[in-house]
Design a protein around this motif. Structure first.
Motif, PDB file in Angstrom:
ATOM      1  N   THR A 179     -60.073  13.173 -12.917  1.00 17.43           N
ATOM      2  CA  THR A 179     -59.779  13.879 -14.161  1.00 17.43           C
ATOM      3  C   THR A 179     -58.315  14.302 -14.124  1.00 17.43           C
ATOM      4  O   THR A 179     -57.694  14.342 -13.055  1.00 17.43           O
ATOM      5  N   HIS A 180     -57.761  14.592 -15.281  1.00 18.04           N
ATOM      6  CA  HIS A 180     -56.351  14.998 -15.329  1.00 18.04           C
ATOM      7  C   HIS A 180     -56.128  16.239 -14.462  1.00 18.04           C
ATOM      8  O   HIS A 180     -56.950  17.152 -14.446  1.00 18.04           O
ATOM      9  N   ASP A 181     -55.005  16.248 -13.763  1.00 18.32           N
ATOM     10  CA  ASP A 181     -54.646  17.370 -12.881  1.00 18.32           C
ATOM     11  C   ASP A 181     -53.977  18.466 -13.711  1.00 18.32           C
ATOM     12  O   ASP A 181     -52.779  18.689 -13.613  1.00 18.32           O
ATOM     13  N   GLN A 182     -54.791  19.053 -14.571  1.00 15.28           N
ATOM     14  CA  GLN A 182     -54.360  20.150 -15.442  1.00 15.28           C
ATOM     15  C   GLN A 182     -55.535  21.108 -15.581  1.00 15.28           C
ATOM     16  O   GLN A 182     -56.678  20.721 -15.333  1.00 15.28           O
ATOM     17  N   PRO A 183     -55.298  22.332 -16.006  1.00 13.59           N
ATOM     18  CA  PRO A 183     -56.401  23.296 -16.162  1.00 13.59           C
ATOM     19  C   PRO A 183     -57.198  23.047 -17.449  1.00 13.59           C
ATOM     20  O   PRO A 183     -57.201  23.853 -18.372  1.00 13.59           O
ATOM     21  N   THR A 184     -57.876  21.909 -17.503  1.00 12.48           N
ATOM     22  CA  THR A 184     -58.636  21.526 -18.694  1.00 12.48           C
ATOM     23  C   THR A 184     -60.065  22.061 -18.618  1.00 12.48           C
ATOM     24  O   THR A 184     -60.547  22.457 -17.555  1.00 12.48           O
ATOM     25  N   ALA A 185     -60.754  22.015 -19.749  1.00 15.40           N
ATOM     26  CA  ALA A 185     -62.166  22.408 -19.784  1.00 15.40           C
ATOM     27  C   ALA A 185     -62.987  21.492 -18.878  1.00 15.40           C
ATOM     28  O   ALA A 185     -63.914  21.951 -18.187  1.00 15.40           O
ATOM     29  N   ALA A 186     -62.662  20.202 -18.841  1.00 14.47           N
ATOM     30  CA  ALA A 186     -63.391  19.257 -17.991  1.00 14.47           C
ATOM     31  C   ALA A 186     -63.231  19.627 -16.518  1.00 14.47           C
ATOM     32  O   ALA A 186     -64.214  19.660 -15.767  1.00 14.47           O
ATOM     33  N   ARG A 187     -62.012  19.926 -16.114  1.00 16.06           N
ATOM     34  CA  ARG A 187     -61.786  20.279 -14.705  1.00 16.06           C
ATOM     35  C   ARG A 187     -62.535  21.553 -14.343  1.00 16.06           C
ATOM     36  O   ARG A 187     -63.113  21.666 -13.263  1.00 16.06           O
ATOM     37  N   HIS A 188     -62.545  22.510 -15.245  1.00 16.54           N
ATOM     38  CA  HIS A 188     -63.300  23.754 -15.009  1.00 16.54           C
ATOM     39  C   HIS A 188     -64.789  23.450 -14.888  1.00 16.54           C
ATOM     40  O   HIS A 188     -65.475  24.002 -14.017  1.00 16.54           O
ATOM     41  N   LEU A 189     -65.303  22.587 -15.751  1.00 16.63           N
ATOM     42  CA  LEU A 189     -66.710  22.207 -15.695  1.00 16.63           C
ATOM     43  C   LEU A 189     -67.053  21.606 -14.337  1.00 16.63           C
ATOM     44  O   LEU A 189     -68.028  21.999 -13.696  1.00 16.63           O
ATOM     45  N   TYR A 190     -66.257  20.634 -13.882  1.00 19.61           N
ATOM     46  CA  TYR A 190     -66.554  19.986 -12.612  1.00 19.61           C
ATOM     47  C   TYR A 190     -66.524  20.993 -11.458  1.00 19.61           C
ATOM     48  O   TYR A 190     -67.405  20.972 -10.599  1.00 19.61           O
ATOM     49  N   ALA A 191     -65.532  21.879 -11.447  1.00 20.16           N
ATOM     50  CA  ALA A 191     -65.457  22.890 -10.388  1.00 20.16           C
ATOM     51  C   ALA A 191     -66.685  23.795 -10.422  1.00 20.16           C
ATOM     52  O   ALA A 191     -67.249  24.145  -9.378  1.00 20.16           O
ATOM     53  N   SER A 192     -67.124  24.164 -11.622  1.00 18.60           N
ATOM     54  CA  SER A 192     -68.289  25.059 -11.736  1.00 18.60           C
ATOM     55  C   SER A 192     -69.576  24.375 -11.279  1.00 18.60           C
ATOM     56  O   SER A 192     -70.559  25.042 -10.975  1.00 18.60           O
ATOM     57  N   MET A 193     -69.551  23.030 -11.210  1.00 15.47           N
ATOM     58  CA  MET A 193     -70.724  22.281 -10.749  1.00 15.47           C
ATOM     59  C   MET A 193     -70.609  21.897  -9.272  1.00 15.47           C
ATOM     60  O   MET A 193     -71.418  21.126  -8.762  1.00 15.47           O
ATOM     61  N   GLY A 194     -69.604  22.435  -8.595  1.00 13.55           N
ATOM     62  CA  GLY A 194     -69.483  22.225  -7.160  1.00 13.55           C
ATOM     63  C   GLY A 194     -68.608  21.069  -6.738  1.00 13.55           C
ATOM     64  O   GLY A 194     -68.543  20.743  -5.544  1.00 13.55           O
ATOM     65  N   PHE A 195     -67.908  20.435  -7.670  1.00 12.33           N
ATOM     66  CA  PHE A 195     -66.973  19.380  -7.295  1.00 12.33           C
ATOM     67  C   PHE A 195     -65.728  20.025  -6.695  1.00 12.33           C
ATOM     68  O   PHE A 195     -65.202  20.990  -7.244  1.00 12.33           O
ATOM     69  N   THR A 196     -65.280  19.494  -5.568  1.00 15.20           N
ATOM     70  CA  THR A 196     -64.075  20.012  -4.931  1.00 15.20           C
ATOM     71  C   THR A 196     -62.963  18.976  -5.030  1.00 15.20           C
ATOM     72  O   THR A 196     -63.222  17.770  -5.080  1.00 15.20           O
ATOM     73  N   ASP A 197     -61.732  19.447  -5.046  1.00 13.53           N
ATOM     74  CA  ASP A 197     -60.577  18.559  -5.114  1.00 13.53           C
ATOM     75  C   ASP A 197     -60.413  17.834  -3.782  1.00 13.53           C
ATOM     76  O   ASP A 197     -60.286  18.477  -2.735  1.00 13.53           O
ATOM     77  N   LEU A 198     -60.412  16.521  -3.837  1.00 13.10           N
ATOM     78  CA  LEU A 198     -60.171  15.708  -2.649  1.00 13.10           C
ATOM     79  C   LEU A 198     -58.709  15.261  -2.600  1.00 13.10           C
ATOM     80  O   LEU A 198     -58.102  15.227  -1.541  1.00 13.10           O
ATOM     81  N   LEU A 199     -58.178  14.900  -3.751  1.00 19.57           N
ATOM     82  CA  LEU A 199     -56.765  14.537  -3.894  1.00 19.57           C
ATOM     83  C   LEU A 199     -56.244  15.207  -5.157  1.00 19.57           C
ATOM     84  O   LEU A 199     -56.933  15.216  -6.174  1.00 19.57           O
ATOM     85  N   THR A 200     -55.042  15.742  -5.107  1.00 17.63           N
ATOM     86  CA  THR A 200     -54.410  16.306  -6.296  1.00 17.63           C
ATOM     87  C   THR A 200     -53.092  15.574  -6.521  1.00 17.63           C
ATOM     88  O   THR A 200     -52.567  14.910  -5.630  1.00 17.63           O
TER      89      THR A 200
END
Length: 192
Positions: free
Chosen positions: A150-171
């Motif tokens: 997903t885009h490396d920005q503070p988007t709604a999608a990125r927030h959703l993934y983090a809230s579901m337990g996805f962790t950043d592997l590469l930024t």
């Protein structure tokens, strides 16, 4: 009422115009990229263990004794088993191996479910549809991890993934031939 309906590769290919319409409304890509994106999506439908879900808005009949209107597709999500030889899989695997080592890349990518596309029409965003589609899509998957970009920005999608337990592997990851920065995120399966 929103319902989620599974679709295999054949129906996905038949509904590609609808899929591209939602993708375009949600992502607003440059017009010259739409044909290429459509070709990529068509190809994804041929990948192993491909699965798609459509989020459909089902409305009540307009009156007694009248048929209900056809459901309106307001979102879609799809993924497949990632394997060596697939462009995204190979590029991300190399990036993970370079940063975290081959063992970590194997752990994340060796038996992974790749969440390729998750999109909700803007008129229906913020209602939990994306979260529900991800849960539905990942339910019962045999793979040991789910991965996505997903885009490396503070988007709604990125927030959703983090809230579901996805962790950043590469930024700040830039795909070959591109210039935009992405995050590669992952989480173990099953989803809790």
């Amino acid at each position: 009422m929103i319902e989620f309906r599974g679709a295999g590769p054949e129906e996905f290919a038949e509904r590609l115009e609808t899929v591209i319409g939602i993708y375009t409304a949600a992502m607003r890509p440059p017009v010259e990229q739409i044909a290429g994106r459509m070709s990529i999506m068509r190809n994804h439908g041929t990948y192993p263990r491909f699965q798609c879900y459509f989020a459909e808005l089902r409305e009540s009949p307009p009156g007694p004794g009248l048929p209900a209107p056809e459901p309106k597709v307001v979102g879609f999500a799809y993924g497949f088993r990632g394997e060596s030889g697939q462009w995204w899989h190979d590029v991300v695997y190399r990036g993970l191996a370079d940063k975290m080592g081959r063992e970590a890349a194997d752990a994340w990518m060796g038996y992974a479910f790749e969440l390729a596309e998750i999109h909700v029409h803007p008129d229906y965003q913020g209602k939990g549809i994306g979260r529900a589609m991800i849960r539905t899509l990942c339910a019962g998957r045999p793979e040991r991890s789910a991965v996505l970009s997903t885009h490396d920005q503070p988007t709604a999608a990125r927030h959703l993934y983090a809230s579901m337990g996805f962790t950043d592997l590469l930024t700040k990851f830039v795909f070959p031939g591109g210039h935009e920065e992405y995050v590669i995120a992952g989480r173990p399966l099953p989803l809790s």
